[in-house]
Design a protein around this motif. Sequence first.
Motif, mmCIF file in Angstrom:
data_model
loop_
_atom_site.group_PDB
_atom_site.id
_atom_site.type_symbol
_atom_site.label_atom_id
_atom_site.label_comp_id
_atom_site.label_asym_id
_atom_site.label_seq_id
_atom_site.Cartn_x
_atom_site.Cartn_y
_atom_site.Cartn_z
ATOM 1 N N PHE A 177 149.592 90.489 -82.479
ATOM 2 C CA PHE A 177 149.238 91.813 -82.984
ATOM 3 C C PHE A 177 149.827 92.862 -82.049
ATOM 4 C CE2 PHE A 177 145.730 88.950 -84.095
ATOM 5 C CZ PHE A 177 145.627 89.141 -85.456
ATOM 6 N N ARG A 178 150.507 93.839 -82.619
ATOM 7 C CA ARG A 178 151.011 94.997 -81.865
ATOM 8 C C ARG A 178 150.458 96.237 -82.549
ATOM 9 N NH1 ARG A 178 155.422 92.326 -79.262
ATOM 10 N NH2 ARG A 178 156.111 90.520 -80.516
ATOM 11 N N VAL A 179 149.529 96.898 -81.898
ATOM 12 C CA VAL A 179 148.809 97.992 -82.548
ATOM 13 C C VAL A 179 149.003 99.272 -81.755
ATOM 14 C CG1 VAL A 179 146.605 98.771 -83.453
ATOM 15 C CG2 VAL A 179 147.102 96.317 -83.356
ATOM 16 N N THR A 180 149.510 100.288 -82.435
ATOM 17 C CA THR A 180 149.713 101.606 -81.837
ATOM 18 C C THR A 180 148.605 102.534 -82.306
ATOM 19 O OG1 THR A 180 152.114 101.270 -81.783
ATOM 20 C CG2 THR A 180 151.321 103.531 -81.601
ATOM 21 N N ALA A 181 147.963 103.223 -81.356
ATOM 22 C CA ALA A 181 146.846 104.108 -81.676
ATOM 23 C C ALA A 181 146.850 105.282 -80.710
ATOM 24 C CB ALA A 181 145.524 103.340 -81.576
ATOM 25 N N PRO A 182 146.142 106.372 -81.053
ATOM 26 C CA PRO A 182 146.022 107.489 -80.105
ATOM 27 C C PRO A 182 145.479 107.021 -78.765
ATOM 28 C CG PRO A 182 145.230 108.140 -82.277
ATOM 29 C CD PRO A 182 145.484 106.670 -82.345
ATOM 30 N N LYS A 183 145.909 107.701 -77.703
ATOM 31 C CA LYS A 183 145.587 107.278 -76.335
ATOM 32 C C LYS A 183 144.092 107.262 -76.038
ATOM 33 C CE LYS A 183 149.516 108.038 -73.279
ATOM 34 N NZ LYS A 183 150.052 108.867 -72.174
ATOM 35 N N ASN A 184 143.314 108.048 -76.758
ATOM 36 C CA ASN A 184 141.883 108.105 -76.466
ATOM 37 C C ASN A 184 141.113 106.940 -77.077
ATOM 38 O OD1 ASN A 184 142.322 109.122 -79.113
ATOM 39 N ND2 ASN A 184 140.362 110.195 -79.069
ATOM 40 N N LEU A 185 141.806 106.050 -77.771
ATOM 41 C CA LEU A 185 141.168 104.899 -78.401
ATOM 42 C C LEU A 185 141.578 103.609 -77.704
ATOM 43 C CD1 LEU A 185 141.613 105.833 -82.177
ATOM 44 C CD2 LEU A 185 139.668 106.316 -80.672
ATOM 45 N N THR A 186 140.725 102.604 -77.843
ATOM 46 C CA THR A 186 140.989 101.285 -77.276
ATOM 47 C C THR A 186 141.208 100.299 -78.411
ATOM 48 O OG1 THR A 186 139.665 101.728 -75.307
ATOM 49 C CG2 THR A 186 140.047 99.415 -75.858
ATOM 50 N N VAL A 187 142.213 99.460 -78.258
ATOM 51 C CA VAL A 187 142.512 98.433 -79.252
ATOM 52 C C VAL A 187 142.296 97.061 -78.618
ATOM 53 C CG1 VAL A 187 144.295 97.381 -80.693
ATOM 54 C CG2 VAL A 187 144.190 99.872 -80.459
ATOM 55 N N VAL A 188 141.564 96.211 -79.327
ATOM 56 C CA VAL A 188 141.394 94.821 -78.913
ATOM 57 C C VAL A 188 141.597 93.953 -80.148
ATOM 58 C CG1 VAL A 188 139.923 93.113 -77.799
ATOM 59 C CG2 VAL A 188 139.738 95.513 -77.142
ATOM 60 N N ALA A 189 142.245 92.800 -79.975
ATOM 61 C CA ALA A 189 142.463 91.876 -81.088
ATOM 62 C C ALA A 189 142.171 90.462 -80.627
ATOM 63 C CB ALA A 189 143.895 91.996 -81.608
ATOM 64 N N GLY A 190 142.151 89.542 -81.585
ATOM 65 C CA GLY A 190 141.936 88.150 -81.245
ATOM 66 C C GLY A 190 143.010 87.640 -80.316
ATOM 67 N N GLY A 191 142.646 86.687 -79.461
ATOM 68 C CA GLY A 191 143.599 86.155 -78.501
ATOM 69 C C GLY A 191 143.525 86.875 -77.168
ATOM 70 N N LEU A 192 144.595 86.768 -76.399
ATOM 71 C CA LEU A 192 144.647 87.365 -75.069
ATOM 72 C C LEU A 192 145.595 88.544 -75.041
ATOM 73 C CD1 LEU A 192 144.795 84.137 -72.862
ATOM 74 C CD2 LEU A 192 142.830 85.657 -73.209
ATOM 75 N N PRO A 193 145.340 89.532 -74.151
ATOM 76 C CA PRO A 193 146.232 90.694 -74.070
ATOM 77 C C PRO A 193 147.618 90.305 -73.588
ATOM 78 C CG PRO A 193 144.588 90.755 -72.315
ATOM 79 C CD PRO A 193 144.199 89.644 -73.231
ATOM 80 N N GLY A 194 148.621 90.952 -74.193
ATOM 81 C CA GLY A 194 150.009 90.731 -73.798
ATOM 82 C C GLY A 194 150.646 91.984 -73.258
ATOM 83 N N GLY A 195 149.804 92.921 -72.797
ATOM 84 C CA GLY A 195 150.324 94.156 -72.211
ATOM 85 C C GLY A 195 150.135 95.345 -73.131
ATOM 86 N N LYS A 196 150.311 96.539 -72.566
ATOM 87 C CA LYS A 196 150.259 97.765 -73.359
ATOM 88 C C LYS A 196 151.305 98.735 -72.840
ATOM 89 C CE LYS A 196 146.444 99.936 -70.776
ATOM 90 N NZ LYS A 196 145.137 100.618 -70.921
ATOM 91 N N ARG A 197 151.727 99.625 -73.735
ATOM 92 C CA ARG A 197 152.807 100.554 -73.406
ATOM 93 C C ARG A 197 152.450 101.939 -73.916
ATOM 94 N NH1 ARG A 197 156.091 98.766 -76.607
ATOM 95 N NH2 ARG A 197 156.239 100.483 -78.120
ATOM 96 N N ASP A 198 152.483 102.936 -73.032
ATOM 97 C CA ASP A 198 152.233 104.325 -73.406
ATOM 98 C C ASP A 198 153.509 104.973 -73.900
ATOM 99 O OD1 ASP A 198 149.563 104.167 -72.681
ATOM 100 O OD2 ASP A 198 149.954 104.791 -70.616
#
Length: 496
Positions: A177-198
């Motif tokens: 899952f690659r989810v782009t959202a406004p910076k004031n929100l947090t995204v979590v999905a099934g599995g393990l985190p693979g990093g985030k990019r601003d």
Amino acid sequence: MPLTSRRLRAALLATASVTLVAATLPAPQPLGIGDRLFPHLGNPGYDVLSYDISLTYKGRNTEPLDAVTTIDARTTAPLERINLDFARGAVRSVEVNGLPADFATAAEDLVVETPSRLPAGMPVRITVRHTSDPSGDKANGGWVPTADGLAMANQADAAHRVFPGNDHPADKAFFTFRVTAPKNLTVVAGGLPGGKRDDGDTTTWTYRTEHPMATELAQVSIGRSAVLHRTGPRGLPVRDVVPAADRAKLEPWLKKTPAQLDWMEKQVGPYPFETYGLLVADTETGFELETQTLSLFERSLFTGTGYPEWYVDSVMVHELAHQWFGNSVSPQSWSDLWLNEGHATWYEARYAEEHAQKPMERRMREAYARSDTWRAVGGPPARPDVPTPDHKISLFRPVVYDGSALILYALREEIGEAAFDRLERTWVRVHRDGSATTRQFTELASRIAGRDLTAFFDGWLYGTKTPPMPGHPEWRTETPRSAAGGQGPARAPKPE
């Protein structure tokens, strides 16, 4: 491109030296893999290996998300068309192995013409650029609006309201899952985190599963969330996602999870996934849901005053038990649902017996009394009635909860505790990361018991009347009467 764009398509294919699909193909039509309860769910001719799903959320639940779904699959039969389950989104373009492909919709299928005939055994990559509509209805699932964002509730047949795919638990795959959202929100999905990019005012979050997953178990949470970390048995990372304002209020519940994990491991063996935790969403669905590695719970279950502590604990264990029964070992068909819900209810009741002095025998005797009514209203446990088209979660009836846990109780009485314990541990070990059938369960039970249990299971799984309870000839069923239908996936019976 629509199916009528043949001149442009022919030109593109000519430059790529690919043979044009014959124009004599029949009209697009929805297909299925023959599931008795959902005839058009799933699609023949290919096996999905992985999904890579990109979503862009603009901060408003009423606005469709921009999305790109890339499916890597392998054909299992020659194909000139590929059917994908998909509804409630606009398809902008489709590519097959990097080439533009014609497409059309038929009922809840997206029908894609392959640029050339694909032989069996061939890898294929399908890329769909589309929107994902969050304005669905809770009765049929898909995106679930929350007070501050979105979550998913895709059981039983609603993942294709979010993204295109092979929406049946018989075809499990790895997910990114690659989810782009406004910076004031947090995204979590099934599995393990693979990093985030601003990137300016947005952040893109990446998550990957380490085990294959059924589409109905996918989860993406977007909101003003706090992500809380703790450690479970053998160093397992436990991650909870909760409304940020409620983290202190919810902590007394969340801190119970490591001990519940330890208890479940003592019953059936090691936890089967890479992480676990609770997603507590500020929404009202009427159910909780065992989405893989991140179970969905309503906030009100923990913050309301209507439920005693033992009941909430039981619901938590119910969803946790599903990680073994339903998630790691998924149903091969939706008629095998009793294996999911019967086992989750079984361990929920066992936990209540051990931790809250709620006798299993009393609960099972009450279930036995109601069993004929449940069968009359919803069908036998392993041959449930077809759910109503406008309320698919009506499939989740009492007969697949306590009515199916009752089968496990009868089985333990029939073969003894030692054989039953061995059966449970063997089942989740042998079928880990796969999909399995009722017949495989009954055959394994017979092998472990050392005798043919066909007659026992025929009555308990498929009979319209409940068989006598082994060891309890005095138990009686009530005269069948009207009973409530679906209660949704998946909540323990409310305390009386």
